[in-house]
Enzyme design. Structure first.
Site, short mmCIF file in Angstrom:
data_model
loop_
_atom_site.label_atom_id
_atom_site.label_comp_id
_atom_site.label_asym_id
_atom_site.label_seq_id
_atom_site.Cartn_x
_atom_site.Cartn_y
_atom_site.Cartn_z
N LYS A 1 3.04 11.29 -3.34
CA LYS A 1 1.99 10.61 -4.10
C LYS A 1 1.11 11.63 -4.83
O LYS A 1 0.60 11.36 -5.91
CB LYS A 1 1.15 9.76 -3.15
N ASP B 17 0.89 -1.17 0.00
CA ASP B 17 0.00 0.00 0.00
C ASP B 17 0.92 1.21 0.00
O ASP B 17 1.52 1.56 1.02
CB ASP B 17 -0.88 -0.06 1.26
N ASP C 223 -13.36 5.36 2.57
CA ASP C 223 -11.96 5.50 3.01
C ASP C 223 -11.69 6.94 3.43
O ASP C 223 -11.54 7.82 2.61
CB ASP C 223 -11.04 5.07 1.84
N GLU D 132 -7.16 0.51 -4.65
CA GLU D 132 -7.22 0.40 -3.19
C GLU D 132 -8.56 -0.15 -2.68
O GLU D 132 -8.57 -1.05 -1.84
CB GLU D 132 -6.89 1.78 -2.57
MG MG Z 1 -4.86 5.53 3.61
#
Ligand code: MG
Ligand code: ADP
Length: 628
Positions: free
Chosen positions: A87, A25, A214, A186
């Site tokens: 990111k 991840d 999320d 994800e």
């Molecule tokens: Mg996260």
């Protein structure tokens, strides 16, 4: 005589022949690596037993000095050489950075047309290199655990990541010497971690619709997945890239400031103290119903109820984003079978309550919300590396924004529509616009708007060597192919001659989530304007074609077939059409004028037709004509 060993189908015959695969991840703030042991996914910790690796790299003159917790410690003393949150930069261009770069404390190198580079004491560093350092560190952790080299990894990316962002992630892995088995969305990873694919199998393939909520520190993502016959399909994604637990902290800190009677302009140290107090109060209220606070010389109590009143507005925003994604996916709240909570901020019970209320369902939260994504990736890696048979775990994802091609008049023709599941291949036929045209420019675009100039340009290439033919006779088949990792390649082929040209779309930058969101919003709010604009462009292209054809015909046959008055009439009609094409914004007005020019030139066209038939027949004997 030794008995021959036969292993179960799909199982490696001997334990030492197992291959070593991990799930990674690669997060904005924190990254994790997980693997499967005895059939169970587990996160691999570092020597100090810590699961998370802060996604931070610190640079010194000689190069990388450290990665992770150690690097994060340099944040205050050496912010320009301590790179975090890269990111957000992956797959972006320098122009993109200008629009949100002010949030990041780094200095960027001058635009060289490629990806943005950050100035550090070690020289220029790209976001891909920084990500590669993080990946290398995690791979190293795994190799120590396996006491062996790594055979491959599944790396997760947000479902909304576009071509460029996925490609950048893959490049980072390649740079780190990691074999990428698959890039995995994800939310899909989270669903796999909860074994929803297994339970679907047990219920004999009954379709399930799953929502993944999320909420992290700085971002909120909602994804709607459908699981059918062992296949995951992403129906829609949405969210808010500037909404997370940090905003809860800000709201609580502001309340604190008011209680303490402080003015709005705090110095950075006071700000820090209030935010840290707010954050720990919030986290404590996850387990208790009230906390006693002591800040500077102020004392007080914060109850859960009071905190709710401060954060409910923020949670409501996530609920609205969920409803929008449900609409995009075309499913009703009541059709959701499972809701999964991911991200540290979903630990706040109020969040889970509101999510439960929205979907009228008890959300799944038995797994650590920080680890869920890495665990799911590990399970998928186990299948892909060949340790476990996984014929029934084929994963499908979607294209976040439509992929299209620019056509005449600067319009976009969508070839693969938004939310189409991948891998996918689609083709469409096009033709030439002009007589004798031997080349065709292919311009690949991504976006929802009707005009090419409002969409994102991904790549351009040319198909050359088309045999000269009259306009409209060539058949050019343009095929778009998106592979399982979401990477696009485009082929153009002229069907009569088979000349072909092909391009792998590997842009140096891509679209951000905000940009995707705003492009989608634009497309909704501009839908009417866009239709008008498209209709107008179509008429303009038609007008140009008519003017060009008529002028060519007058030049060629005007003298022979028209008297001077007719000629003058036609010329006036053409001029009127030309003027109108430049001035009117009303497609209907232009269409009427085109029609009247067509009428005015009907007689001329008929005479030309007669002549061309006569010319064609000339030189043939009567005999031949009768036989023909
Ligand atoms: Mg996260
Ligand atoms: P990201 O995905 O942005 O890296 P995480 O998923 O790690 O973020 O979530 C970080 C957020 O979770 C922070 O805002 C943090 O305060 C919050 N958080 C962590 N633990 C708790 C807790 N026990 N209760 C409430 N919030 C928490």
């Amino acid at each position: 005589m030794a008995l021959l060993q036969i292993s179960e189908p799909g199982q490696s015959p001997q334990p030492h022949q197992r291959r070593h695969a991990v799930g990674i991840d690669l997060g904005t703030t924190n990254s994790l690596v997980a693997t499967v042991r005895s059939g169970m996914a587990e996160v691999l910790a570092d020597e100090q037993g810590r699961d998370l690796l802060p996604s931070v790299v610190h640079y010194v003159t000689e190069g990388v000095s450290c990665v992770g917790y150690e690097a994060a410690e340099h944040n205050v003393a050496d912010p320009l050489n301590t790179l975090a949150s890269v990111k957000r930069l992956m797959g972006r261009g320098v122009a993109d950075i200008k629009t949100f770069g002010s949030q990041l404390p780094y200095e960027f190198a001058a635009d060289d047309g490629g990806m943005p580079k950050i100035k550090t004491t070690a020289g220029l560093v790209s976001p891909i290199q920084v990500s590669a350092e993080i990946l290398r560190k995690l791979a190293g952790r795994a190799e120590i655990a396996f006491d062996s080299e790594l055979d491959g990894a599944v790396i997760t990316v947000p479902a909304y990541f576009d071509e460029a962002q996925r490609q950048a992630t893959k490049d980072a892995a390649t740079l780190a010497g990691i074999k990428v088995l698959r890039l995995l969305n994800e939310p899909t990873a989270a669903a796999i971690a909860y074994g929803l694919d297994e339970s679907e199998r047990e219920t004999k393939g009954q379709e399930r619709t799953i929502a993944i909520y999320d909420l992290g520190g700085g971002t909120f993502d909602i994804s709607i997945l459908r699981l059918s016959k062992g296949v995951f399909e992403v129906l829609a994604t949405g969210g808010d890239s500037a909404l997370g637990g940090d905003d809860f902290d800000l709201a609580i800190a502001d309340w604190l400031r008011q209680q303490m009677g402080m003015s709005e302009d705090l110095n950075p140290i006071e700000q820090r103290i209030l935010l840290e107090t707010a954050k720990s109060a919030k986290e404590e209220l996850t387990d208790s119903t009230q906390v006693e606070l002591e800040v500077l010389d102020w004392q007080g109590t914060l109850t859960r109820e009071l905190m709710h009143s401060l954060i409910d507005g923020l949670i409501a925003k996530t609920v609205r984003a969920c409803k929008k994604s449900l609409r995009d996916a075309g499913v009703a709240q009541t059709q959701i079978d499972d809701v999964i909570l991911v991200g540290g901020s979903t630990r706040t019970p109020r969040v889970g309550d509101k999510v439960a209320e929205l979907f009228d369902l008890e959300p799944l939260c038995s797994l650590d919300p920080d680890q869920v994504v890495a665990m799911g990736a590990a399970l998928q890696a186990e299948v892909l590396v060949g340790n476990k048979s996984g014929d029934d775990m084929l994963l499908l994802d979607v294209i976040p924004l439509s992929l299209g091609i620019e056509t005449m008049g600067g319009l976009i023709e969508k070839i693969i529509h938004r939310n189409t599941t991948i891998p996918v291949a689609k083709a469409q036929e096009f033709t030439t616009f002009k007589d004798g045209q031997t080349a065709m420019a292919i311009h690949i675009l991504q976006g929802e708007r009707e005009l090419a100039s409002d969409c994102r340009s991904l790549a351009r290439f040319e198909l050359r060597g088309i045999p000269p033919m009259v306009a409209g006779a060539a058949k050019i088949r343009v095929s778009y192919q998106v592979d399982a990792d979401g990477l696009l390649s485009v082929t153009a082929r002229e069907l009569t001659s088979n000349v072909e040209s092909r391009i792998e779309v590997k842009p140096s930058y891509g679209l951000g989530e905000e940009e995707i969101t705003s492009m989608l919003q634009d497309s909704f709010s501009h839908a009417r304007d866009d239709m008008q604009a498209r209709a107008l462009r179509e008429q303009q292209v038609e007008a140009d074609r008519m003017i060009e054809d008529l002028l060519a015909a007058i030049y060629k046959d005007g003298d022979a077939l028209l008297d001077s008055e007719e000629r003058q009439c036609l010329k006036v009609a053409i001029q009127e059409l030309r003027d109108l094409r430049e001035t009117t914004s009303e497609h209907r007005v232009l269409a009427r004028q085109i029609e009247s020019v067509a009428k005015a030139s009907e007689e001329f066209a008929a005479r030309r037709m007669d002549v061309s038939i006569k010319t064609a027949l000339a030189g043939q004997t009567l005999d031949e004509i009768e036989k023909g």
